[in-house]
Design a protein around this motif. Structure first.
Motif, PDB file in Angstrom:
ATOM      1  N   PRO A  28       0.835  -1.200   0.000  1.00  0.00           N
ATOM      2  CA  PRO A  28       0.000   0.000   0.000  1.00  0.00           C
ATOM      3  C   PRO A  28       0.873   1.254   0.000  1.00  0.00           C
ATOM      4  CG  PRO A  28       0.064  -0.984   2.183  1.00  0.00           C
ATOM      5  CD  PRO A  28       0.747  -1.954   1.270  1.00  0.00           C
ATOM      6  N   PRO A  29       0.392   2.352  -0.578  1.00  0.00           N
ATOM      7  CA  PRO A  29       1.171   3.594  -0.589  1.00  0.00           C
ATOM      8  C   PRO A  29       1.348   4.144   0.819  1.00  0.00           C
ATOM      9  CG  PRO A  29      -1.079   3.981  -1.347  1.00  0.00           C
ATOM     10  CD  PRO A  29      -0.908   2.491  -1.246  1.00  0.00           C
ATOM     11  N   VAL A  30       2.454   4.839   1.025  1.00  0.00           N
ATOM     12  CA  VAL A  30       2.723   5.457   2.318  1.00  0.00           C
ATOM     13  C   VAL A  30       1.720   6.588   2.545  1.00  0.00           C
ATOM     14  CG1 VAL A  30       4.402   6.742   3.668  1.00  0.00           C
ATOM     15  CG2 VAL A  30       5.161   4.872   2.191  1.00  0.00           C
ATOM     16  N   GLN A  31       1.098   6.597   3.710  1.00  0.00           N
ATOM     17  CA  GLN A  31       0.112   7.612   4.072  1.00  0.00           C
ATOM     18  C   GLN A  31       0.783   8.683   4.948  1.00  0.00           C
ATOM     19  OE1 GLN A  31      -3.519   7.298   3.143  1.00  0.00           O
ATOM     20  NE2 GLN A  31      -2.355   6.013   1.711  1.00  0.00           N
ATOM     21  N   VAL A  32       0.653   9.938   4.565  1.00  0.00           N
ATOM     22  CA  VAL A  32       1.302  11.016   5.311  1.00  0.00           C
ATOM     23  C   VAL A  32       0.359  12.208   5.441  1.00  0.00           C
ATOM     24  CG1 VAL A  32       3.638  10.351   4.600  1.00  0.00           C
ATOM     25  CG2 VAL A  32       2.339  11.959   3.199  1.00  0.00           C
ATOM     26  N   ASP A  33       0.661  13.063   6.411  1.00  0.00           N
ATOM     27  CA  ASP A  33       0.012  14.367   6.539  1.00  0.00           C
ATOM     28  C   ASP A  33       1.053  15.327   7.103  1.00  0.00           C
ATOM     29  OD1 ASP A  33      -1.369  16.652   6.980  1.00  0.00           O
ATOM     30  OD2 ASP A  33      -2.874  15.816   8.317  1.00  0.00           O
ATOM     31  N   GLY A  62       0.982   9.476  -0.058  1.00  0.00           N
ATOM     32  CA  GLY A  62       2.161  10.320  -0.202  1.00  0.00           C
ATOM     33  C   GLY A  62       2.637  10.493  -1.620  1.00  0.00           C
ATOM     34  N   THR A  63       2.156   9.655  -2.554  1.00  0.00           N
ATOM     35  CA  THR A  63       2.610   9.753  -3.943  1.00  0.00           C
ATOM     36  C   THR A  63       1.763  10.705  -4.780  1.00  0.00           C
ATOM     37  OG1 THR A  63       1.260   7.870  -4.675  1.00  0.00           O
ATOM     38  CG2 THR A  63       3.472   7.387  -3.841  1.00  0.00           C
ATOM     39  N   GLY A  71       5.688  26.364 -10.779  1.00  0.00           N
ATOM     40  CA  GLY A  71       5.626  25.469 -11.920  1.00  0.00           C
ATOM     41  C   GLY A  71       6.163  24.077 -11.694  1.00  0.00           C
ATOM     42  N   GLU A  72       6.748  23.813 -10.522  1.00  0.00           N
ATOM     43  CA  GLU A  72       7.333  22.504 -10.219  1.00  0.00           C
ATOM     44  C   GLU A  72       6.406  21.704  -9.305  1.00  0.00           C
ATOM     45  OE1 GLU A  72      10.154  21.271 -11.462  1.00  0.00           O
ATOM     46  OE2 GLU A  72      10.493  23.101 -12.643  1.00  0.00           O
ATOM     47  N   ASP A  73       6.130  20.437  -9.685  1.00  0.00           N
ATOM     48  CA  ASP A  73       5.287  19.571  -8.874  1.00  0.00           C
ATOM     49  C   ASP A  73       6.019  19.102  -7.626  1.00  0.00           C
ATOM     50  OD1 ASP A  73       3.284  19.795 -10.718  1.00  0.00           O
ATOM     51  OD2 ASP A  73       3.576  17.817 -11.610  1.00  0.00           O
ATOM     52  N   VAL A  74       5.292  19.023  -6.512  1.00  0.00           N
ATOM     53  CA  VAL A  74       5.817  18.492  -5.251  1.00  0.00           C
ATOM     54  C   VAL A  74       4.839  17.443  -4.748  1.00  0.00           C
ATOM     55  CG1 VAL A  74       6.531  19.004  -2.893  1.00  0.00           C
ATOM     56  CG2 VAL A  74       6.892  20.712  -4.697  1.00  0.00           C
ATOM     57  N   LEU A  75       5.321  16.220  -4.531  1.00  0.00           N
ATOM     58  CA  LEU A  75       4.477  15.161  -3.997  1.00  0.00           C
ATOM     59  C   LEU A  75       4.211  15.402  -2.512  1.00  0.00           C
ATOM     60  CD1 LEU A  75       6.038  11.983  -5.667  1.00  0.00           C
ATOM     61  CD2 LEU A  75       4.186  13.459  -6.509  1.00  0.00           C
ATOM     62  N   LEU A  76       3.110  14.839  -2.018  1.00  0.00           N
ATOM     63  CA  LEU A  76       2.750  15.032  -0.620  1.00  0.00           C
ATOM     64  C   LEU A  76       3.851  14.533   0.312  1.00  0.00           C
ATOM     65  CD1 LEU A  76       0.544  16.004   1.321  1.00  0.00           C
ATOM     66  CD2 LEU A  76      -0.407  13.696   1.283  1.00  0.00           C
ATOM     67  N   ALA A  77       4.481  13.414  -0.045  1.00  0.00           N
ATOM     68  CA  ALA A  77       5.546  12.865   0.797  1.00  0.00           C
ATOM     69  C   ALA A  77       6.750  13.790   0.878  1.00  0.00           C
ATOM     70  CB  ALA A  77       5.972  11.501   0.265  1.00  0.00           C
ATOM     71  N   ALA A  96       6.394  17.254   0.623  1.00  0.00           N
ATOM     72  CA  ALA A  96       5.888  18.609   0.826  1.00  0.00           C
ATOM     73  C   ALA A  96       6.357  19.230   2.135  1.00  0.00           C
ATOM     74  CB  ALA A  96       4.361  18.613   0.789  1.00  0.00           C
ATOM     75  N   ALA A  97       6.774  18.405   3.092  1.00  0.00           N
ATOM     76  CA  ALA A  97       7.086  18.927   4.423  1.00  0.00           C
ATOM     77  C   ALA A  97       8.186  19.977   4.385  1.00  0.00           C
ATOM     78  CB  ALA A  97       7.470  17.787   5.357  1.00  0.00           C
ATOM     79  N   SER A  98       9.217  19.758   3.558  1.00  0.00           N
ATOM     80  CA  SER A  98      10.336  20.699   3.547  1.00  0.00           C
ATOM     81  C   SER A  98       9.896  22.070   3.051  1.00  0.00           C
ATOM     82  CB  SER A  98      11.487  20.155   2.697  1.00  0.00           C
ATOM     83  OG  SER A  98      11.060  19.950   1.361  1.00  0.00           O
ATOM     84  N   TYR A  99       9.026  22.094   2.020  1.00  0.00           N
ATOM     85  CA  TYR A  99       8.545  23.397   1.548  1.00  0.00           C
ATOM     86  C   TYR A  99       7.646  24.047   2.592  1.00  0.00           C
ATOM     87  CZ  TYR A  99       6.040  26.978  -0.985  1.00  0.00           C
ATOM     88  OH  TYR A  99       5.496  28.203  -1.339  1.00  0.00           O
ATOM     89  N   LEU A 100       6.738  23.286   3.187  1.00  0.00           N
ATOM     90  CA  LEU A 100       5.858  23.853   4.209  1.00  0.00           C
ATOM     91  C   LEU A 100       6.660  24.355   5.410  1.00  0.00           C
ATOM     92  CD1 LEU A 100       2.929  21.266   4.138  1.00  0.00           C
ATOM     93  CD2 LEU A 100       3.104  23.446   2.913  1.00  0.00           C
ATOM     94  N   LEU A 101       7.715  23.639   5.759  1.00  0.00           N
ATOM     95  CA  LEU A 101       8.558  24.064   6.862  1.00  0.00           C
ATOM     96  C   LEU A 101       9.228  25.394   6.555  1.00  0.00           C
ATOM     97  CD1 LEU A 101       9.756  23.332   9.650  1.00  0.00           C
ATOM     98  CD2 LEU A 101      11.595  22.139   8.449  1.00  0.00           C
ATOM     99  N   SER A 102       9.569  25.613   5.273  1.00  0.00           N
ATOM    100  CA  SER A 102      10.223  26.856   4.887  1.00  0.00           C
ATOM    101  C   SER A 102       9.303  28.072   5.058  1.00  0.00           C
ATOM    102  CB  SER A 102      10.706  26.777   3.433  1.00  0.00           C
ATOM    103  OG  SER A 102       9.622  26.867   2.519  1.00  0.00           O
ATOM    104  N   LEU A 103       7.995  27.842   5.132  1.00  0.00           N
ATOM    105  CA  LEU A 103       7.049  28.913   5.336  1.00  0.00           C
ATOM    106  C   LEU A 103       6.995  29.358   6.790  1.00  0.00           C
ATOM    107  CD1 LEU A 103       4.035  27.633   3.180  1.00  0.00           C
ATOM    108  CD2 LEU A 103       5.921  29.117   2.467  1.00  0.00           C
TER     109      LEU A 103
END
Length: 232
Positions: free
Chosen positions: A11-16, A204-205, A213-219, A221-228
């Motif tokens: 199963p795919p990795v589940q993240v939030d 997470g996929t 313009g660049e896609d970021v997968l949910l798995a 995404a944490a680094s970008y959200l952290l940068s905010l």
């Protein structure tokens, strides 16, 4: 020897990532950490109304600081508003480049929290203004500043018309557009009947963000959200 059949049934990795950045630290006694700052408001308000007393204007015209608990409260509440407006995992949220802080950060986090594909255009790609930015389709919500002369008041019997909490929303001057109309986010976020959006694990996929313009997968995404956020 590698078993390809095992991969097919894994199963795919589940993240939030919003849970990891906000809910979990709040539960682990980091609720009072200052994680976001924003410039002083151009036009201070109290209970959603412009302030006229010069002494009160001076007192409120200071840089804003938000604890992790503050950010979680605003993000979860905005997530609830977006869900009521029809946001779901198949929809997209555009956060215009000229949305001021802290509304911009709250909006990105809220969109990821409820499973929207959040598009964060650069200022150049967005034309440095959302005044003429088009809405891509009927399933897209756009968060942007109010436009001059725009009427975002609700008419008739509507879930957002009354029962407004007398607390500051931090979305003053910001609108959410979708379905052919724009609504005042300040009023919606202060509506006490809209329930905050809970944390929820997702695949997470799946695509979570489109940043300049660049896609970021949910798995990822944490680094970008952290940068905010301003965290150690």
């Amino acid at each position: 020897m590698h078993d390809a059949s095992a991969d097919a049934t894994t199963p795919p990795v589940q993240v939030d990532p919003t849970f990891d950045l906000l809910d979990r630290p709040v539960a682990l006694e980091s609720a009072d950490d200052i994680v976001l700052t924003a410039p002083a408001p151009d036009a201070p308000t109290v209970d959603g109304r412009p302030v006229e007393d010069p002494r009160l204007i001076e007192a409120l015209s200071v840089p804003q600081e938000f604890t992790r608990a503050d950010v979680l409260d605003r993000v979860a509440k905005l997530g609830g508003v977006l869900r009521v407006l029809g946001g779901d995992g198949a929809s997209k949220l555009i956060v215009a480049s000229d949305v001021p802080e802290p509304s911009r950060t709250f909006a990105v986090l809220a969109g990821v929290r409820i499973g929207l594909l959040v598009e964060v255009p650069s200022a150049a790609a967005d034309g440095a203004s959302s005044a003429t930015a088009p809405v891509a389709d009927a399933e897209t919500l756009t968060i942007r500043p109010h436009r001059d002369g725009e009427d975002t008041a609700e008419e008739g019997a509507h879930a957002f018309k009354t029962a407004i909490r007398t607390v500051r929303s931090h979305f003053e001057g910001v609108a959410v557009e979708g379905g052919g109309r724009a609504r005042d986010l300040d009023r919606l976020v202060r509506d006490s009947r809209i329930q905050p959006a809970p944390s929820r694990l997702r695949d997470g996929t799946r695509r979570a963000l489109v940043v300049a313009g660049e896609d970021v997968l949910l798995a990822d995404a944490a680094s970008y959200l952290l940068s905010l956020l301003q965290t150690d």
